[in-house]
Design a protein around this motif. Structure first.
Motif: not given
Lengths: 412, 384, 364
Positions: A395-402
């Motif tokens: 889920y791209p807008l999560r801060k831990d998205f990589a």
């Protein structure tokens, strides 16, 4: 090279004709004629994704008028198009469709990449998870028109360059040299560079002489120091807060707390209706509420006639690393005041009740939150991803998205 | 009545086709490359002959992740990203973002700066409406309107090019004003535009608005009731056409809009013609604002003190402006530092388009095109 | 009222006919026929090229643009380039298409329009054939082009094509009726169904043209002919079968290269035929306009008839183009409403009215 040029059968015919006297000339003139026709009859496909499409339309408008080149016959179906102008950003979801469109076009077909997005991803090259970094990663591009967006004149120039390229197609083109015509390959670029260098040297010599002469004539000449233009200075000035209408914060908070006593302000739980005025007239009530009462509060706000809240601005979320906040922003079109509320959602089990039965418009907003944050809304009629492909990982807008495959980290 | 097996259905549909002998139901894919979806919207239709039974829109064909990108750029760098949201309203987007920053940092704007903002925004509104008018005509089959709309649009584009060097993606406003002053030719050019637009609007009305075919095509099509419009969170012309008199410029004034005298057209039925009329009547009102602004255009500084880096204090900031399409909300969550923690744009097109399923059902394919045209959305603004 | 020789004449001008008759006695008719068909083919081949260029230029000037400018004088060779390009372009057949029908479909409209060209009276002696039932022939053959469009839509295996073809079929079948009724009106007032005789019945001053001869009714009939023939031609504002903003390419969505070119060219020849028929029925065909002023009449009479025919035809073509670049498109149900509830009753009333006028002798 694009997919232009002769197909197998016509090439064979040409080879047979070559053996007859005058055959080469005949084939050449036919090829010249065909190349002329192709260059002057480029029918573009109606295709535009983003900003560049506007400039493409401008190129067709009365002032720029690409009809002068015979380009105004824009076809909506790829079967009749010769040219596809990649006007705008190409994202992953569109990628497959673009390739299909290209394949649906009959040969010979040409591609112009218009604007930085279609050339390289442009402003969306770094840190985005969905943009394809250049149209040439999908389909072969003939002409690149840089700009963000390019001016219509630039697109017209790109079309003219493409025409130039098409005119050189056929057997006379430099890629096919040696097959029929023994024209030696000429590296025009190096020649031009050499010529430029010799001219520069000549100029430099002349200038050196002139400088020496000038120095001898004016021994005490001192060049003036370049002066910088003074940078304009502006005075800082305070902001005049705009006039606000509708309920004031104290009365609004009091009305909400009367029905829901446990509602508190976000990060300022000690504030009461009596002290909320200290936060200033521009402060928009930011209420925090538990997940159990969250739909009830929304319903209360909507149905309370006195408060007059009737429009849902948006439903969105913020990732606070340890938990999410689902935000609901409401507005009263009648009175003009706004109320924001937020509801914490745990990271382990990101699920919350839907409010799409209260505000129909929340349906898409909640799908967006699900798509980009992975928060499920129980009771939602159609919980699918809205923007991204179903198999998009994470889920791209999560801060831990990589996602190292998709995201190019900004080096600065 | 037998239904198709559910696993065979296009995405988003819950009910299959009616497979009776006499049934003429089928699915039709429209887009993402289709001339009337204005970019890359994709619709999957369930049709009965020519009649629309169900519409499922698919978004995201130009989802570029602007909100994620904004988290990794500084506040000032992000202004250029807002240009690319709704590229027909880039001044409005810049303004919305700058207003939120000004609110956070308590930056004021001098008198001349405010006038520049209002005038440039109203010019942009006219410019955007002109393009919309042309495209609407083209969608209904009157191709010449498209070129007529562009003719006057180019006059305004020239002004923009002169003040900021760009034709489309302006990046003009800064917190505290704009990055440059307007040139001396600005006021004469605006006067010329006002003069020409009064004539042009008459021509447009004669050509399209009063055309009987156009009237018949838009009459009683795509009715959106007041309650539905509110429930779906519509704004701008779509909301006003349904009879809700809400315009951010008047109800929640920003900049210096409360000083100008202008009307807010409000519709009654909420059909396609009402939505069309809203936009056509908004243009003379914008001209009215421009006329007043030209009269009192002040001298003085065009911006307040410039900062080399903007750092917003912790908190969340919200601003809203009325773009050519409706209410644009800019929501910035700041946690200190040079970059925003989260940026969210509340785009008007997103909410306006969500009403499509309500409106299109029961009409013909041709009416669907009319409805799409009068909704006036910009797909990159929806997808962001 | 018929002062010109009406005996059976050879289609090609008599001098050529005489020469051939003199050199090869007995074979004159065949040679004449061959020459006529060859020249007609040439006209058919060149007409669409010119008409497409004209359409693009007219559109451009309506829209304050220039239009094609780069190839030839003011882009005169533009449609030549387009045609050549289409001929040398790949022809794609979609998966699941009926190959035979798919390739047959574009030939039908092209050949149909060519057939109708044979009965158009270009000049006194310039007409391939003048059957007694020329009007019926024109009506019957033009129906073939509907068949082509229907086949194209059916064989493409594409829903857009099928939708376009169905719309087109419904539209053309309905508007054919009003077209036939207007032709019937002309046949009624002239008492003949031969196109040549219809032209000859309009001799005299321009007030003897059928558009003026029946007071008001002629003009109304002309307007109605224009409306129904525009619909019959699938041109805007009745272009619902192509409706680019709705159905991308309509019935021709899947056609590329030369098969598309045939549809495209047939459309324009069709327009010429339709305009030619309008000129024949209402504007006095190849007859020079006469105003009853001696010198002017003599000067106009000096200009050959086919020049007048082309002038009148292009005037009507310009009207078609004017329509196309001005009006928005109608919806399918509005189109049907227009035909069955408005045009058709009006047609019948008109027919009765014309009969009444004739019976009372109220002609100019």
């Amino acid at each position: 090279m694009g997919v232009g040029g002769a197909s197998g059968a016509t090439e064979q015919v040409a080879e047979i004709l070559d053996k007859f006297p005058g055959g080469i000339r005949l084939v050449d003139s036919i090829e010249y004629l065909v190349a002329w026709a192709r260059a002057n009859s480029l029918w573009p496909l109606v295709y535009g994704t983003a900003c560049c499409a506007m400039e493409m339309m401008s190129a067709g408008s009365s002032r720029h008028d690409w009809a002068r080149f015979g380009v105004e016959v824009a076809r909506a179906t790829p079967r009749q198009a010769d040219l596809i102008v990649l006007a705008g950003t190409i994202v992953e979801k569109m990628g497959t469709n673009l390739v299909t469109l290209y394949e649906q076009m009959p040969a010979p077909k040409y591609v112009i990449a218009m604007g930085s997005c279609a050339i390289s991803g442009g402003p969306f090259y770094y840190d985005t998870y969905s943009v394809i970094k250049g149209g040439d990663r999908l389909i072969p591009v003939d002409v690149y028109v840089p700009g963000c967006p390019p001016r219509p004149e630039a697109l017209l120039y790109g079309i003219m360059e493409l025409q130039e390229k098409i005119r050189k197609e056929g057997r006379r083109n430099p890629w096919k040299v040696g097959k029929v015509l023994e024209t030696p390959f000429v590296d025009t670029h190096s020649l031009a560079k050499q010529e430029w260098l010799t001219q520069e040297e000549k100029k430099e010599d002349e200038q050196r002489l002139a400088r020496a002469r000038f120095k001898a004539e004016n021994p005490d000449y001192k060049p003036a120091k370049p002066q910088r233009l003074a940078k304009e200075k502006f005075a800082a000035m305070p902001r005049i807060p705009p006039r606000k209408s509708g309920f004031t914060n104290p009365s609004l908070l009091a009305a909400v707390q009367r029905a829901f006593p446990e509602v508190a302000l976000f990060r300022q739980p000690e504030i009461t209706p009596a002290t909320v005025a200290d936060l200033g007239p521009e402060y928009i009530l930011d209420l925090e509420i538990g997940p159990e009462q969250y739909p009830d509060l929304v319903r209360f706000l909507k149905e309370d006639q006195e408060l007059g809240i009737d429009l849902l601005l948006q439903v969105t979320a913020v990732d606070w690393q340890d938990h999410f906040d689902v935000l609901v922003q409401l507005l009263s079109t009648r009175l003009g005041h706004k109320v924001f509320l937020r509801c914490p959602v745990s990271k382990e089990q990101p699920e919350i009740n839907t409010i799409s039965d209260i505000f129909r418009g929340a349906e898409w907003h909640e799908r967006e939150v699900f798509d980009l944050f992975g928060i499920r809304f129980s009771g939602h009629p159609d919980m699918r991803r809205i923007f991204l492909l179903d198999d998009f990982p994470g889920y791209p807008l999560r801060k831990d998205f990589a996602d190292p495959e998709r995201v190019v980290k900004r080096p600065y | 009545m037998e239904l198709q097996p559910v696993d065979n259905l296009p995405e988003g549909f819950t009910r299959g086709l009616n497979s009776d002998e006499t049934s003429e139901e089928y699915f039709l894919n429209m887009g993402p490359q289709h001339p009337s979806t204005h970019g890359v919207l994709r619709l999957v239709l369930k049709l009965d002959g020519e009649n629309v039974l169900e519409v499922v829109p698919h978004l995201g064909y130009v989802h570029r992740g602007i909100e994620k990108l904004a988290e990794s750029q500084t506040y000032l760098q992000n202004i250029h990203l807002t240009d690319r949201l709704d590229y027909l309203s880039s001044h409005f987007n810049n303004l919305g973002y700058c207003l939120a920053m000004e609110q956070a940092l308590d930056i004021g704007v001098p008198e001349r700066g405010e006038y520049i903002r209002v005038m440039v925004c109203e010019l942009q509104r006219i410019q955007s409406h002109l393009l919309w008018w042309g495209v609407t005509g083209m969608d209904l089959g009157a191709i010449s309107t498209f070129l007529y709309g562009f003719k006057e649009r180019e006059m305004i584009t020239d002004i923009f090019e002169e003040i900021c060097g760009a034709r489309l993606t302006m990046n003009f406003f800064r917190p505290g004003g704009s990055f440059a002053d307007v040139p001396d030719t600005f006021i004469p050019r605006v006067k010329k535009v006002i003069e020409r637009m009064h004539v042009a609007l008459d021509e447009y009305n004669t050509l399209l608005t009063d055309n009987i075919i156009f009237r018949e095509r838009t009459r009683a099509i795509g009715i959106l009731s007041r309650e539905k419009a509110l429930s779906y969170g519509c704004s701008g012309g779509v909301l006003r056409a349904s009879g809700v008199s809400y315009d951010v410029r008047r109800n929640d004034p920003y900049s210096i809009y409360d000083r100008f005298d202008f009307g807010i057209p409000v519709g009654s039925v909420g059909g396609c013609f009402d939505r069309y009329r809203m936009k056509m009547e908004e243009m003379p009102q914008s001209l009215r604002i421009l006329e007043q602004a030209v009269k009192d255009f002040p001298e003085g500084p065009y911006r307040s003190k410039e900062q080399s880096a903007y750092r917003l204090p912790q908190g969340s900031y919200y601003s809203q402006v009325e773009t050519a399409r409706g209410l644009l909300g800019t929501y910035i969550v700041a946690e200190g530092g040079a970059k925003p923690y989260r940026v969210k744009f509340r785009s008007p097109s997103f909410s306006n388009l969500s009403t499509l399923c309500e409106m299109a059902v029961g009409h013909k394919i041709a009416d669907l095109v009319t409805i799409l045209a009068t909704l006036d959305f910009v797909v990159p603004d929806i997808d962001r | 009222m018929n002062q010109l020789p009406t005996e059976k004449i050879f289609p090609v001008h008599n001098s050529i006919g005489d020469l051939v008759r003199h050199l090869l006695p007995g074979s004159a008719e065949y040679v004449n026929g061959f020459l006529t068909i060859a020249s007609l083919l040439l006209v058919v081949a060149l007409l669409p090229v010119f008409l497409i260029w004209l359409e693009r230029k007219v559109a451009a000037h309506f829209q304050a643009r220039l239009g094609p400018m780069r190839v030839g004088y003011h882009g005169l060779l533009q449609s030549t380039a387009d045609g050549l390009k289409l001929i040398f372009k790949e022809v794609l057949v979609p998966e699941g298409a009926d190959r035979f029908v798919f390739f047959l479909a574009p030939i039908l409209p092209a050949s149909a329009t060519f057939l109708v060209m044979t009965i158009l009276p270009f000049d006194h002696h310039l007409q391939v054939a003048d059957p007694a039932g020329g009007v019926l022939f024109a009506l019957g053959i033009s129906g073939l082009s509907i068949l082509g469009i229907l086949l194209a839509g059916w064989s493409s295996n594409n829903k857009y094509s099928l939708l376009g073809a169905m719309r087109s079929g419904a539209q053309m079948v309905s508007f054919e009726i009003s077209l036939a009724l207007i032709m019937l009106l002309i046949v009624m007032v002239t008492g003949t169904a031969s196109l040549r005789e219809i032209v000859l019945s309009q001799q005299g001053t321009i007030l003897d043209w059928w558009i003026f001869k029946l007071p008001f009714l002629g003009f109304i009939a002309f307007m109605m002919y224009m409306i129904s023939s525009t619909a019959e031609l699938n041109r805007a504002p009745f272009d619902i079968s192509e409706a680019e903003s709705e159905l991308t390419g309509g019935f021709a969505t899947e056609y590329s290269g030369i098969s598309f070119a045939m549809f495209f060219f047939a459309e324009f020849v069709n327009m010429f035929v339709s305009a030619g028929l309008a000129a024949t029925f209402f504007l006095g065909g190849f007859l020079a306009p006469q105003f009853g002023i001696g010198p002017i009449d003599a000067a106009f009479d000096f200009i050959p008839g086919f020049v007048w025919f082309f002038c009148k035809t292009f005037l009507v073509i310009f009207l078609y183009m004017w329509f196309r670049w001005t009006f928005p498109r109608l919806r399918i149900d509005q189109l049907m409403y227009l035909e069955w509830k408005m045009l058709l009753p009006a047609n019948l009333v008109l027919l009765m009215g014309a009969g009444f006028f004739l019976a009372m002798g109220w002609t100019l």
